[in-house]
Design a protein around this motif. Structure first.
Motif, PDB file in Angstrom:
ATOM      1  N   LEU A   1       0.745  -1.315   0.179  1.00 34.70           N
ATOM      2  CA  LEU A   1       0.012  -0.094   0.062  1.00 34.70           C
ATOM      3  C   LEU A   1       0.833   1.213  -0.095  1.00 34.70           C
ATOM      4  CD1 LEU A   1      -2.773   1.322   0.273  1.00 34.70           C
ATOM      5  CD2 LEU A   1      -2.607   1.021   2.780  1.00 34.70           C
ATOM      6  N   GLY A   2       0.794   2.020  -1.138  1.00 37.40           N
ATOM      7  CA  GLY A   2       1.505   3.399  -1.169  1.00 37.40           C
ATOM      8  C   GLY A   2       2.632   3.024  -1.994  1.00 37.40           C
ATOM      9  N   SER A   3       2.986   1.905  -2.601  1.00 40.78           N
ATOM     10  CA  SER A   3       3.908   1.493  -3.631  1.00 40.78           C
ATOM     11  C   SER A   3       3.216   1.377  -4.987  1.00 40.78           C
ATOM     12  CB  SER A   3       4.739   0.185  -3.251  1.00 40.78           C
ATOM     13  OG  SER A   3       3.789  -0.843  -3.499  1.00 40.78           O
ATOM     14  N   ASP A   4       4.214   1.459  -5.886  1.00 38.54           N
ATOM     15  CA  ASP A   4       3.339   1.000  -7.232  1.00 38.54           C
ATOM     16  C   ASP A   4       3.002  -0.084  -7.459  1.00 38.54           C
ATOM     17  OD1 ASP A   4       5.669  -0.615  -7.351  1.00 38.54           O
ATOM     18  OD2 ASP A   4       6.697   0.335  -8.946  1.00 38.54           O
ATOM     19  N   LYS A   5       2.780  -0.887  -6.749  1.00 36.74           N
ATOM     20  CA  LYS A   5       2.043  -2.211  -6.831  1.00 36.74           C
ATOM     21  C   LYS A   5       0.539  -2.043  -6.595  1.00 36.74           C
ATOM     22  CE  LYS A   5       6.017  -4.935  -4.874  1.00 36.74           C
ATOM     23  NZ  LYS A   5       6.378  -5.890  -3.956  1.00 36.74           N
ATOM     24  N   MET A   6      -0.054  -1.040  -6.240  1.00 36.67           N
ATOM     25  CA  MET A   6      -1.423  -0.839  -6.126  1.00 36.67           C
ATOM     26  C   MET A   6      -1.701   0.589  -6.832  1.00 36.67           C
ATOM     27  SD  MET A   6      -2.335  -2.008  -2.214  1.00 36.67           S
ATOM     28  CE  MET A   6      -2.294  -3.611  -1.590  1.00 36.67           C
ATOM     29  N   ARG A   7      -2.945   0.424  -7.545  1.00 33.13           N
ATOM     30  CA  ARG A   7      -3.344   1.595  -8.428  1.00 33.13           C
ATOM     31  C   ARG A   7      -4.811   1.874  -7.840  1.00 33.13           C
ATOM     32  NH1 ARG A   7      -2.595   6.678  -9.522  1.00 33.13           N
ATOM     33  NH2 ARG A   7      -4.281   7.304 -11.293  1.00 33.13           N
ATOM     34  N   ASN A   8      -5.529   0.786  -8.278  1.00 31.91           N
ATOM     35  CA  ASN A   8      -7.044   0.990  -8.250  1.00 31.91           C
ATOM     36  C   ASN A   8      -7.634   0.682  -6.872  1.00 31.91           C
ATOM     37  OD1 ASN A   8      -6.745   1.665 -11.073  1.00 31.91           O
ATOM     38  ND2 ASN A   8      -7.886  -0.201 -11.650  1.00 31.91           N
ATOM     39  N   ILE A   9      -7.964   1.374  -5.800  1.00 29.02           N
ATOM     40  CA  ILE A   9      -8.387   1.142  -4.663  1.00 29.02           C
ATOM     41  C   ILE A   9      -9.656   1.358  -4.372  1.00 29.02           C
ATOM     42  CG2 ILE A   9      -8.017   1.640  -2.303  1.00 29.02           C
ATOM     43  CD1 ILE A   9      -5.087   1.753  -2.824  1.00 29.02           C
ATOM     44  N   MET A  10     -10.642   0.462  -3.825  1.00 27.91           N
ATOM     45  CA  MET A  10     -11.963   1.065  -3.461  1.00 27.91           C
ATOM     46  C   MET A  10     -12.331   0.991  -1.785  1.00 27.91           C
ATOM     47  SD  MET A  10     -15.573  -1.012  -4.014  1.00 27.91           S
ATOM     48  CE  MET A  10     -15.447  -0.798  -5.901  1.00 27.91           C
ATOM     49  N   ASP A  11     -12.911   1.892  -1.113  1.00 35.56           N
ATOM     50  CA  ASP A  11     -13.270   1.963   0.160  1.00 35.56           C
ATOM     51  C   ASP A  11     -14.553   1.657   0.158  1.00 35.56           C
ATOM     52  OD1 ASP A  11     -13.089   2.379   2.851  1.00 35.56           O
ATOM     53  OD2 ASP A  11     -12.673   4.375   3.008  1.00 35.56           O
ATOM     54  N   MET A  12     -14.911   0.371   0.571  1.00 35.35           N
ATOM     55  CA  MET A  12     -16.404  -0.058   0.389  1.00 35.35           C
ATOM     56  C   MET A  12     -17.217   0.513   1.100  1.00 35.35           C
ATOM     57  SD  MET A  12     -15.181  -4.228  -0.155  1.00 35.35           S
ATOM     58  CE  MET A  12     -17.017  -4.584  -0.349  1.00 35.35           C
ATOM     59  N   ASN A  13     -17.240   1.162   2.197  1.00 41.38           N
ATOM     60  CA  ASN A  13     -18.109   1.835   3.140  1.00 41.38           C
ATOM     61  C   ASN A  13     -17.560   2.758   3.842  1.00 41.38           C
ATOM     62  OD1 ASN A  13     -16.587  -0.001   4.600  1.00 41.38           O
ATOM     63  ND2 ASN A  13     -18.156  -0.052   6.318  1.00 41.38           N
ATOM     64  N   THR A  14     -17.158   3.845   3.106  1.00 36.63           N
ATOM     65  CA  THR A  14     -16.439   5.228   3.677  1.00 36.63           C
ATOM     66  C   THR A  14     -17.492   5.910   4.370  1.00 36.63           C
ATOM     67  OG1 THR A  14     -15.077   7.022   3.289  1.00 36.63           O
ATOM     68  CG2 THR A  14     -17.007   6.569   1.695  1.00 36.63           C
ATOM     69  N   VAL A  15     -17.097   6.704   5.180  1.00 36.09           N
ATOM     70  CA  VAL A  15     -17.966   7.856   5.723  1.00 36.09           C
ATOM     71  C   VAL A  15     -17.481   9.228   5.250  1.00 36.09           C
ATOM     72  CG1 VAL A  15     -18.627   8.893   7.907  1.00 36.09           C
ATOM     73  CG2 VAL A  15     -18.102   6.629   8.082  1.00 36.09           C
ATOM     74  N   TYR A  16     -16.542   9.937   5.653  1.00 36.40           N
ATOM     75  CA  TYR A  16     -16.224  11.033   5.080  1.00 36.40           C
ATOM     76  C   TYR A  16     -15.076  11.313   3.977  1.00 36.40           C
ATOM     77  CZ  TYR A  16     -18.705  12.797   9.092  1.00 36.40           C
ATOM     78  OH  TYR A  16     -19.725  13.026  10.067  1.00 36.40           O
ATOM     79  N   GLY A  17     -14.724   9.815   3.563  1.00 38.58           N
ATOM     80  CA  GLY A  17     -13.522   9.678   2.724  1.00 38.58           C
ATOM     81  C   GLY A  17     -12.268  10.011   3.366  1.00 38.58           C
ATOM     82  N   GLY A  18     -12.075   9.479   4.619  1.00 40.40           N
ATOM     83  CA  GLY A  18     -10.901   9.809   5.469  1.00 40.40           C
ATOM     84  C   GLY A  18      -9.898   8.698   4.879  1.00 40.40           C
ATOM     85  N   PHE A  19      -9.876   7.531   4.594  1.00 41.01           N
ATOM     86  CA  PHE A  19      -8.931   6.700   4.252  1.00 41.01           C
ATOM     87  C   PHE A  19      -8.239   7.209   2.769  1.00 41.01           C
ATOM     88  CE2 PHE A  19      -7.975   2.834   1.392  1.00 41.01           C
ATOM     89  CZ  PHE A  19      -6.668   2.627   2.198  1.00 41.01           C
ATOM     90  N   ALA A  20      -9.253   7.715   1.703  1.00 39.87           N
ATOM     91  CA  ALA A  20      -8.879   8.386   0.621  1.00 39.87           C
ATOM     92  C   ALA A  20      -7.756   9.567   0.656  1.00 39.87           C
ATOM     93  CB  ALA A  20      -9.723   8.484  -0.107  1.00 39.87           C
ATOM     94  N   ALA A  21      -8.292  10.264   1.629  1.00 37.79           N
ATOM     95  CA  ALA A  21      -7.450  11.682   2.170  1.00 37.79           C
ATOM     96  C   ALA A  21      -6.163  11.175   2.552  1.00 37.79           C
ATOM     97  CB  ALA A  21      -8.283  12.462   3.224  1.00 37.79           C
ATOM     98  N   ALA A  22      -6.197  10.125   3.327  1.00 41.79           N
ATOM     99  CA  ALA A  22      -4.731   9.817   4.022  1.00 41.79           C
ATOM    100  C   ALA A  22      -3.512   9.336   3.129  1.00 41.79           C
ATOM    101  CB  ALA A  22      -5.139   8.914   5.278  1.00 41.79           C
ATOM    102  N   VAL A  23      -4.244   8.746   2.006  1.00 41.98           N
ATOM    103  CA  VAL A  23      -3.290   8.328   1.162  1.00 41.98           C
ATOM    104  C   VAL A  23      -3.128   8.996  -0.233  1.00 41.98           C
ATOM    105  CG1 VAL A  23      -3.526   5.759   2.000  1.00 41.98           C
ATOM    106  CG2 VAL A  23      -5.120   6.553   0.149  1.00 41.98           C
ATOM    107  N   ILE A  24      -3.630  10.253  -0.012  1.00 41.87           N
ATOM    108  CA  ILE A  24      -3.761  11.103  -1.334  1.00 41.87           C
ATOM    109  C   ILE A  24      -2.375  11.371  -1.934  1.00 41.87           C
ATOM    110  CG2 ILE A  24      -3.471  13.393  -0.225  1.00 41.87           C
ATOM    111  CD1 ILE A  24      -5.970  12.697  -2.963  1.00 41.87           C
ATOM    112  N   ASP A  25      -1.309  11.121  -1.398  1.00 41.98           N
ATOM    113  CA  ASP A  25       0.083  11.542  -1.981  1.00 41.98           C
ATOM    114  C   ASP A  25       0.607  10.552  -2.570  1.00 41.98           C
ATOM    115  OD1 ASP A  25      -0.009  14.261  -1.238  1.00 41.98           O
ATOM    116  OD2 ASP A  25       0.867  13.908   0.728  1.00 41.98           O
TER     117      ASP A  25
END
Length: 600
Positions: free
Chosen positions: A445-469
């Protein structure tokens, strides 16, 4: 009367109706436990608490975990390798042709669900890593020549050896998508300064427009229907570009109102002025006040282009005038126009909409009986959804520019029960801690081994925001049965969709590298059978991809048992707080090839 299992139910006489207080006490305790489970499944929506301070009591730790019998799932037959259950061409003949209704979501009944594992195509191998994947993919992963043959003159893609190459061509950008977007930026300066962050591309082709915008800081959802040949969305996701199966037809798109900063159509052949302008009315609903709608292709530039459109100049002129009249009636104004591109802007305030109060206004203003964000199997209505006058800081001119808007408290959080600035800030900081812990558990997670990610039951999008970089993008999914937090996700400059996990997701098999869920089974197990949810996860997860399942200890062992039957390898890990009541399952899907066993 019979019980649901068919056994007769005995009716006690009047003398036996008095229930002993001890039995009533245990019944009430059980009911309280059930309500408590529902309350806790809301994941800090009502009251933010520090999980590190929560210590499980002896009673909690003594609850026996859910036990499920181990089952090995068979392989589906090879003709299911691209099975999309809710948009299955084999079932289209059951539905009408009106406005292409048959291409919308039509999920099979429970008794028709496939309880087997979807095989990959022969010769499948892990996708090319980002950013190279934007320009090339393995042919055997998406083995379709139809676009290559039919669109060869438009340079959409080109087959060379064992790969498809994506030169960035398109029907309306023969000089390449880069030059096309450069012209668009000249017309819309807001594309350059962070004002525009989210976009939707209807009729996306192979998503070259959305792919080009990624380097310009704009995150695009590419939308196209399932069909028998093109597999447009599958190509897009194989390239690592956000995309979803969908069509503007009779049902609203699965997005909230006032969500996207920009919408785009490049010769997508949608009859915008037909059926009372119903398709544009849906674009208007999902477009943020002050947002932009971009059209290239017929009837724009009809003066110079009409000869190539199998029509007359008079017909094209009439079509353009009808389009302009319709857009004006919906409170769009022509923002700019050059060559083949025309840009309209949605009104930023509600002053224009006052004219819709007239009885002869067409299309009319929608009444208040249908919630503007209702977008899961909700019919499109032939009326204008007027933005709430309460939305003032969410219009294009007022919302913070990207990237500041990612961590700014969205205005619409106040519409969520229990939502507040403090709850948002707590969620933001919580996910920074969690993402750091996740990367220790799963270094990919965070390497070039992962590109398409799904947060299956988000609330405010916090996980997506935490890995935005990190070099990835996240599809944020909000349950159609949960609190409507998706407007907050979009206001942050992230993308997402509504979905009901009792059904299949609108995507092809093998399209995500990581599926993340946080308490989904705790929240939804009373509605959705765990087995079916996990089989759907297996369908959309790429071979060698991962699932990170954060769940109550009650469910973890049962999930692991089902996962083993799907040929996943799982390990149980502690959360960042180390509490016993919650665990994390880190699972990896095995790469296997069909042994030609048929599905049941």
């Amino acid at each position: 009367m019979k019980h649901k299992d068919g056994k007769p139910v005995s009716h006690p006489d009047k003398n036996s109706r008095a229930v002993p207080m001890a039995i009533m006490f245990f019944v009430m305790c059980g009911f309280s436990f059930y309500l408590g489970g529902i309350f806790c499944s809301e994941k800090d929506k009502i009251e933010a608490k520090d999980v590190a301070k929560v210590v499980s009591s002896p009673k909690e730790s003594s609850i026996a975990p859910l036990q499920i019998k181990s089952t090995a799932f068979p392989e589906c037959s090879s003709d299911y390798q691209d099975y999309t259950p809710c948009t299955d061409p084999k079932r289209w003949k059951k539905y009408g042709n009106h406005r292409l209704t048959f291409m919308e979501r039509h999920c099979p009944p429970v008794f028709e669900r496939k309880e087997c594992l979807i095989p990959p195509p022969d010769g499948y191998k892990p996708p090319i890593k980002w950013p190279k994947s934007r320009d090339q993919c393995w042919y055997r992963n998406v083995p379709y020549d139809w676009i290559n043959k039919q669109k060869s003159n438009q340079n959409w893609l080109r087959k060379e050896g064992d790969k498809f190459l994506f030169p960035g061509g398109g029907t309306m950008f023969p000089r390449g998508v880069g030059a096309y977007v450069d012209l668009m930026q000249d017309l819309i300066p807001e594309m350059k300064d962070g004002t525009i962050r989210t976009a939707i591309d209807t009729g996306c082709g192979v998503a070259s427009w959305g792919g080009d915008l990624l380097d310009r800081g704009i995150l695009t959802v590419s939308l196209a229907p399932r069909d028998n040949h093109e597999a447009q969305v599958q190509f897009a996701l194989e390239r690592g570009i956000p995309a979803i199966l969908g069509i503007i037809s009779t049902q609203r798109l699965p997005f909230p109102s006032n969500a996207f900063d920009m919408a785009h159509c490049s010769r997508c052949l949608i009859p915008w002025t037909e059926f009372g302008g119903i398709y544009l009315l849906e674009v208007h609903r999902i477009l943020r006040p002050g947002g932009f709608w971009v059209l290239s292709g017929p009837p724009v530039n009809y003066e110079n282009r009409w000869r190539g459109w199998n029509t007359t100049v008079e017909e094209q002129k009439s079509d353009y005038e009808k389009l302009q009249e319709l857009l004006t009636s919906m409170c769009f104004k022509l923002y700019d126009k050059k060559d083949d591109i025309a840009v309209w802007q949605k009104a930023s305030d509600n002053s224009c909409y006052s004219k819709l109060a007239n009885t002869d206004a067409y299309p009319p203003k929608c009444d208040d009986s249908l919630e503007p964000d209702s977008a899961w199997y909700t019919p499109i209505r032939p009326c204008v959804v007027v933005p709430s006058p309460k939305i003032k800081k969410s219009v294009m001119e007022s919302i913070p520019k990207w990237p500041e808007r990612l961590h700014a408290t969205p205005e619409r959080i106040s519409d969520i029960p229990g939502g507040s600035a403090s709850a948002f800030k707590h969620d933001d900081s919580k996910w920074k801690i969690r993402a750091k812990h996740y990367k220790k558990l799963l270094p990919a997670l965070g390497s070039d081994k992962m590109r398409n990610i799904m947060d299956m039951n988000t609330v405010y999008g916090g996980f997506a925001a935490a890995v935005i970089d990190d070099p990835l993008w996240v599809m944020n999914v909000v349950s159609s049965y949960a609190a409507n937090t998706l407007p907050v996700v979009f206001d942050r400059g992230l993308i997402g969709t509504f979905h009901d996990w009792c059904e299949a997701f609108s995507t092809y098999p093998r399209t995500y590298d990581l599926l993340h869920l946080d308490g989904l089974f705790t929240a939804e197990s009373h509605r959705c059978e765990m087995k079916h949810v996990l089989l759907e996860m297996d369908r959309i997860l790429r071979p060698t991809g991962y699932a990170m399942i954060r769940e109550s200890s009650y469910f973890v062992d049962a999930i692991s048992t089902i996962a083993k039957g799907m040929r996943w390898s799982c390990r149980k890990e502690d959360t960042e707080y180390g509490v016993e009541k919650e665990k994390i399952l880190v699972c990896q899907k095995k790469l296997w090839y069909s042994s030609n066993q048929s599905s049941r």
